[in-house]
Design a protein around this motif. Sequence first.
Motif, mmCIF file in Angstrom:
data_model
loop_
_atom_site.group_PDB
_atom_site.id
_atom_site.type_symbol
_atom_site.label_atom_id
_atom_site.label_comp_id
_atom_site.label_asym_id
_atom_site.label_seq_id
_atom_site.Cartn_x
_atom_site.Cartn_y
_atom_site.Cartn_z
ATOM 1 N N MET A 160 8.455 5.486 1.499
ATOM 2 C CA MET A 160 9.593 4.753 0.930
ATOM 3 C C MET A 160 9.768 5.139 -0.536
ATOM 4 N N ILE A 161 9.332 4.293 -1.477
ATOM 5 C CA ILE A 161 9.432 4.673 -2.893
ATOM 6 C C ILE A 161 8.081 5.153 -3.431
ATOM 7 N N GLY A 162 7.077 5.251 -2.568
ATOM 8 C CA GLY A 162 5.701 5.455 -3.021
ATOM 9 C C GLY A 162 5.486 6.662 -3.908
ATOM 10 N N VAL A 163 6.038 7.829 -3.527
ATOM 11 C CA VAL A 163 5.756 9.031 -4.308
ATOM 12 C C VAL A 163 6.453 9.010 -5.671
ATOM 13 N N TYR A 164 7.306 8.008 -5.902
ATOM 14 C CA TYR A 164 8.005 7.916 -7.186
ATOM 15 C C TYR A 164 7.282 6.981 -8.160
ATOM 16 N N ARG A 165 6.091 6.560 -7.789
ATOM 17 C CA ARG A 165 5.134 5.926 -8.697
ATOM 18 C C ARG A 165 5.603 4.612 -9.309
ATOM 19 N N MET A 166 5.503 3.567 -8.495
ATOM 20 C CA MET A 166 5.889 2.229 -8.944
ATOM 21 C C MET A 166 5.025 1.752 -10.112
ATOM 22 N N ASP A 167 3.813 2.283 -10.237
ATOM 23 C CA ASP A 167 2.951 1.861 -11.347
ATOM 24 C C ASP A 167 3.486 2.344 -12.701
ATOM 25 N N GLU A 168 4.472 3.249 -12.693
ATOM 26 C CA GLU A 168 5.067 3.743 -13.932
ATOM 27 C C GLU A 168 6.342 2.984 -14.314
ATOM 28 N N PHE A 169 6.802 2.075 -13.448
ATOM 29 C CA PHE A 169 7.986 1.278 -13.775
ATOM 30 C C PHE A 169 7.616 0.265 -14.862
ATOM 31 N N PHE A 170 8.572 -0.041 -15.732
ATOM 32 C CA PHE A 170 8.320 -1.063 -16.760
ATOM 33 C C PHE A 170 9.640 -1.701 -17.175
ATOM 34 N N TRP A 171 9.514 -2.825 -17.896
ATOM 35 C CA TRP A 171 10.691 -3.556 -18.363
ATOM 36 C C TRP A 171 11.079 -3.081 -19.757
ATOM 37 N N GLY A 172 12.300 -2.549 -19.869
ATOM 38 C CA GLY A 172 12.837 -2.208 -21.171
ATOM 39 C C GLY A 172 13.483 -3.424 -21.801
ATOM 40 N N SER B 14 0.829 -1.207 0.000
ATOM 41 C CA SER B 14 0.000 0.000 0.000
ATOM 42 C C SER B 14 0.863 1.256 0.000
ATOM 43 N N ALA B 15 2.022 1.191 0.670
ATOM 44 C CA ALA B 15 2.951 2.328 0.658
ATOM 45 C C ALA B 15 3.742 2.357 -0.648
ATOM 46 N N TYR B 16 4.234 1.194 -1.083
ATOM 47 C CA TYR B 16 5.038 1.147 -2.309
ATOM 48 C C TYR B 16 4.255 1.706 -3.500
ATOM 49 N N SER B 17 3.009 1.257 -3.625
ATOM 50 C CA SER B 17 2.216 1.617 -4.811
ATOM 51 C C SER B 17 1.533 2.968 -4.649
ATOM 52 N N TYR B 18 1.346 3.436 -3.429
ATOM 53 C CA TYR B 18 0.949 4.799 -3.080
ATOM 54 C C TYR B 18 -0.145 5.375 -3.985
ATOM 55 N N THR B 19 -1.352 4.843 -3.805
ATOM 56 C CA THR B 19 -2.536 5.367 -4.485
ATOM 57 C C THR B 19 -3.451 5.935 -3.408
ATOM 58 N N ARG B 20 -3.718 7.221 -3.455
ATOM 59 C CA ARG B 20 -4.428 7.906 -2.378
ATOM 60 C C ARG B 20 -5.544 8.791 -2.944
ATOM 61 N N LEU B 21 -6.484 9.158 -2.083
ATOM 62 C CA LEU B 21 -7.479 10.146 -2.501
ATOM 63 C C LEU B 21 -6.769 11.416 -2.936
ATOM 64 N N VAL B 22 -5.881 11.902 -2.066
ATOM 65 C CA VAL B 22 -4.946 12.970 -2.409
ATOM 66 C C VAL B 22 -3.572 12.490 -1.956
ATOM 67 N N GLY B 23 -2.555 12.765 -2.744
ATOM 68 C CA GLY B 23 -1.228 12.270 -2.408
ATOM 69 C C GLY B 23 -0.159 13.272 -2.778
#
Length: 642
Positions: free
Chosen positions: A622-634, A87-96
Amino acid sequence: MRPWGGIDGVRGVGGRPGSPPARRRWGALLLLALLPALARAAEPSTAERLPSEPLVVDLAAENRQIGTPGGDIVTLVAKPRDIRYISAYSYTRLVGYDAKLTLRPDLLAGFESEDDKIFTFTLRAGHRWSDGQPFTAEDFRYWWEDVALNKELSPSGPPEFMMVDGQLPRFEVLDPLRVRFTWDKPNPRFLPELASPRDPFIYRPAHYLKQFHAKYAPKKELDAAVKQQKVKSWATLHNRLDAMFEQTNPDLPTLQPWRVTNTAPAARFVFVRNPYYHRVDAQGQQLPYIDRVLMDVAAGGLFAAKANAGEADLLFRGLTMEDIPILREGERAKHYRTHLWPSARGSEIALYPNLTAADPVWRKLNRDVRFRRALSLAIDRRTLNNALLFGLGTEGNDTVVEGSPLYKPEYRTLYAGYDPDEASRLLDAMGLTQRNGAGIRLMPDGRELEIVVETDGESTMLTDGLTLIAEFWREVGVKLFVKPQDRTVLRNRAYAGLTTMVAAQGLDLAIPTAEMPPDELAPVHQDTYAWPKWGQYAETKGKEGEPVDIPEAKALVDLNAQWMATGDAAVQARIWAEMLKNRAENQWVIGTVAGALQPVVAKTRLVNLPDKATYSWKPTAMIGVYRMDEFFWGPDRKEAAR
């Protein structure tokens, strides 16, 4: 789609390459590899899955790349319960917070705040839970009226941050996509709390949980479910299934980028992408890019070795600076990189004299500011820095770090230089002039001045640092004894007033803005080792604990209350400054060195992870505000060369 193992991935399958058993096993492996892609193909179209106005992320503005969907990320957890940190890693909030620590709407389409008293939230039309059901105002109403205000489900009532001077807000459903919370006085911590690393989840999937609520479910069916689950009541059943943070109920719909699919006991926990997630990139591709997050359970002491062996695609929690050498060794062979992020913590080792200790002699000593200043001045922080942080740390008090707009150098340096002569003078001025044959000072009751410093025993850096501090303090006639123990035992001892001093990490919120609550600086929380009984008194509204009876500490309580009562950013900044100055002058907590580097291990093909960023629990999650949902495999280097 990310490669699933190649030849190495199928060794040990068994059977000759052409044999029926081998073909069946190969077929099973191929099916497992294709499952994420098949699942994507079976989903409704992107337009059907998205809100009518999704959150469009501007990757270019953050110097990031548009991604390619697919693949898995493997990470490690020390115990099954740690999967909740997704929940912290992926950091999806009402407001964040974004990476610049500015509050922005996320799940919400927008929000309005009138003097921090009236908050109106607007939801995204067409937004759906992970099971495809609509996310509406009813989900807020259900949480507020049927969970937070229900005495059986919430015996202690709504969360404390929803209270202002003992008053709850007025809650209104304005229409299916708008809700409003209204207080008579400002509640400036409301939005920061919603953006915290631990999401308070002031909404619930009402359509799912109503089937376990006595107000909505037929009694006969609910009684049968209670009996089947072998729990005491419907409330116990509801609370068990309402695992928004704990991630222990795969059937519970979510708004996060990935949802859990299995429960403990398990050696691997599988999180699959939420097909109704609300974020998209500029090309209209729905996030998250990664199909699955796989959390493998491993002994915490083996994290660095497993990362060295290439067994994790992304790993940070559980790694420390001490692991950097072994992590560096495996980088080239296992195709990963060890990113070193500055840690935003007030102090890596902080000493908490217990001002509410039960022992009257120790209580009097700890409450004397000369004693606390003397102990601080007797610490050779330069030696600590060189020994523990390779000389890369920042020496001084437990305070905010330089990256915070609230930082001032004097907060870090006041009474934090190495001056054993001044330390001895202060101790002498207190009357601690008598010594035994070993040169250790004697307390007023004749006991040796031996400070038992208790710790949770989980950090090697902490114990190593205390060994050095023991040598420094002995030079001024003070003895130090380290007592490691279980963290729960330690906390209970502190709450009971049985600790003399505790060593732990310093400020969690060490990179604050003025709009973030300063309550960590005030004696209002029981879990602060410097004043547990004062904090207990505040948390229980005077029913337990002790009232603050030192004027300088009472000033912190008053300043914190002033911050809580205003929405004026300039006033909030002034209050922060006064509290930080008070903290340095009074040495309530004795800081040592800050600025450890946090290893963040990631495979070299993992794109959009920042090379360097601030690492903290609060506010970066931790890494939450850096948006893990935007990571991808090149592509790997061989594919790119073609």
